[in-house]
Design a protein around this motif. Structure first.
Motif, PDB file in Angstrom:
ATOM      1  N   ARG A   1       0.821  -1.208   0.000  1.00 18.52           N
ATOM      2  CA  ARG A   1       0.000   0.000   0.000  1.00 18.52           C
ATOM      3  C   ARG A   1       0.854   1.257   0.000  1.00 18.52           C
TER       4      ARG A   1
ATOM      5  N   LEU B   1       2.518   1.580  -3.491  1.00 16.87           N
ATOM      6  CA  LEU B   1       1.579   2.043  -4.515  1.00 16.87           C
ATOM      7  C   LEU B   1       1.215   3.508  -4.320  1.00 16.87           C
ATOM      8  N   ALA B   2       1.065   3.934  -3.082  1.00 15.10           N
ATOM      9  CA  ALA B   2       0.736   5.339  -2.824  1.00 15.10           C
ATOM     10  C   ALA B   2       1.870   6.245  -3.288  1.00 15.10           C
TER      11      ALA B   2
ATOM     12  N   GLU C   1       4.196   5.519  -5.601  1.00 17.57           N
ATOM     13  CA  GLU C   1       4.286   5.454  -7.062  1.00 17.57           C
ATOM     14  C   GLU C   1       3.168   6.251  -7.718  1.00 17.57           C
ATOM     15  N   ASP C   2       1.969   6.201  -7.135  1.00 21.24           N
ATOM     16  CA  ASP C   2       0.847   6.974  -7.654  1.00 21.24           C
ATOM     17  C   ASP C   2       1.135   8.461  -7.566  1.00 21.24           C
TER      18      ASP C   2
ATOM     19  N   TRP D   1       3.637   9.331 -10.221  1.00 16.49           N
ATOM     20  CA  TRP D   1       3.006   9.307 -11.550  1.00 16.49           C
ATOM     21  C   TRP D   1       2.231  10.599 -11.789  1.00 16.49           C
ATOM     22  N   ARG D   2       1.449  11.017 -10.783  1.00 15.49           N
ATOM     23  CA  ARG D   2       0.666  12.239 -10.944  1.00 15.49           C
ATOM     24  C   ARG D   2       1.572  13.457 -11.050  1.00 15.49           C
TER      25      ARG D   2
ATOM     26  N   ASN E   1      -4.714  18.732  -6.756  1.00 15.81           N
ATOM     27  CA  ASN E   1      -4.950  17.331  -7.031  1.00 15.81           C
ATOM     28  C   ASN E   1      -5.238  17.159  -8.519  1.00 15.81           C
TER      29      ASN E   1
ATOM     30  N   TYR F   1      -5.418  14.025 -10.030  1.00 10.32           N
ATOM     31  CA  TYR F   1      -5.630  12.586 -10.173  1.00 10.32           C
ATOM     32  C   TYR F   1      -6.343  12.249 -11.484  1.00 10.32           C
TER      33      TYR F   1
ATOM     34  N   TYR G   1      -4.679  10.293 -14.984  1.00  8.85           N
ATOM     35  CA  TYR G   1      -5.113   8.953 -15.364  1.00  8.85           C
ATOM     36  C   TYR G   1      -6.163   8.937 -16.469  1.00  8.85           C
TER      37      TYR G   1
END
Length: 179
Positions: free
Chosen positions: A115, A118-119, A121-122, A125-126, A141, A143, A147
């Protein structure tokens, strides 16, 4: 003393005036936990229907604050949908009947800190897919913008699967998302 109170009052009025001018359209409604348009219909889980057991001896002892037979158990429902027994929330471990299911899902190994990984990496990515410097500086934000190229065309997929003869649940009407 009176001048200091007047300056404080002016500062408070100015701050309230600036706060009232803010744009409340961001973050989007799905990311906004304080949406005022009503309850989230997906956040409300109705109880299961009442059922009378074959004998009253099958009823468990009442436990104040404990689980109820009619309480929704999404983890058990998911296990049943995947072919398990759905007794994950009643015991402390993996039920023997679900051992094969759990072994199959962990066949490539598991990662304890998935978790957190992934948080991070997310977030990266953003940050990488946010082209505007002001959004980076203002910590907005992004998001949905980051995506957007991964969004699924639900109506196209629905039509493709139905063309293959696969029974599928329906998707929301096409104009429901264009409020």
């Amino acid at each position: 003393m009176q001048a200091k109170a007047g300056v404080t009052a002016i500062a408070i009025v100015a701050m309230l005036g600036l706060a009232a001018c803010g744009d409340r359209s961001e973050p989007p409604e799905l990311m906004n936990l304080k949406a005022t348009e009503g309850p989230d219909e997906f956040g409300i889980l109705p109880p299961k229907p009442l059922e009378l057991p074959k004998s009253l001896a099958e009823l468990p002892e009442p436990t104040p604050g404990g689980a109820n037979r009619t309480d929704p158990r999404p983890m058990d429902d998911a296990a049943i949908a995947l072919g398990g027994t759905g007794q994950s929330s009643t015991g402390g471990g993996v039920p023997a009947a679900d051992g094969a299911l759990y072994a199959h899902t962990a066949r490539f190994g598991t990662q304890d800190n998935i978790r957190a990984q992934l948080a991070s990496e997310d977030l990266q990515w953003r940050r990488d897919n946010n082209g505007r410097v002001l959004e980076r500086l203002m910590n907005v934000n992004v998001y949905f913008k980051a995506y957007k190229k991964f969004w699924l065309d639900q109506h196209g997929e629905l039509a493709a699967w139905r063309a293959r003869g696969v029974r599928t649940p329906s998707a929301p009407p096409a104009n429901a998302s264009e409020k």
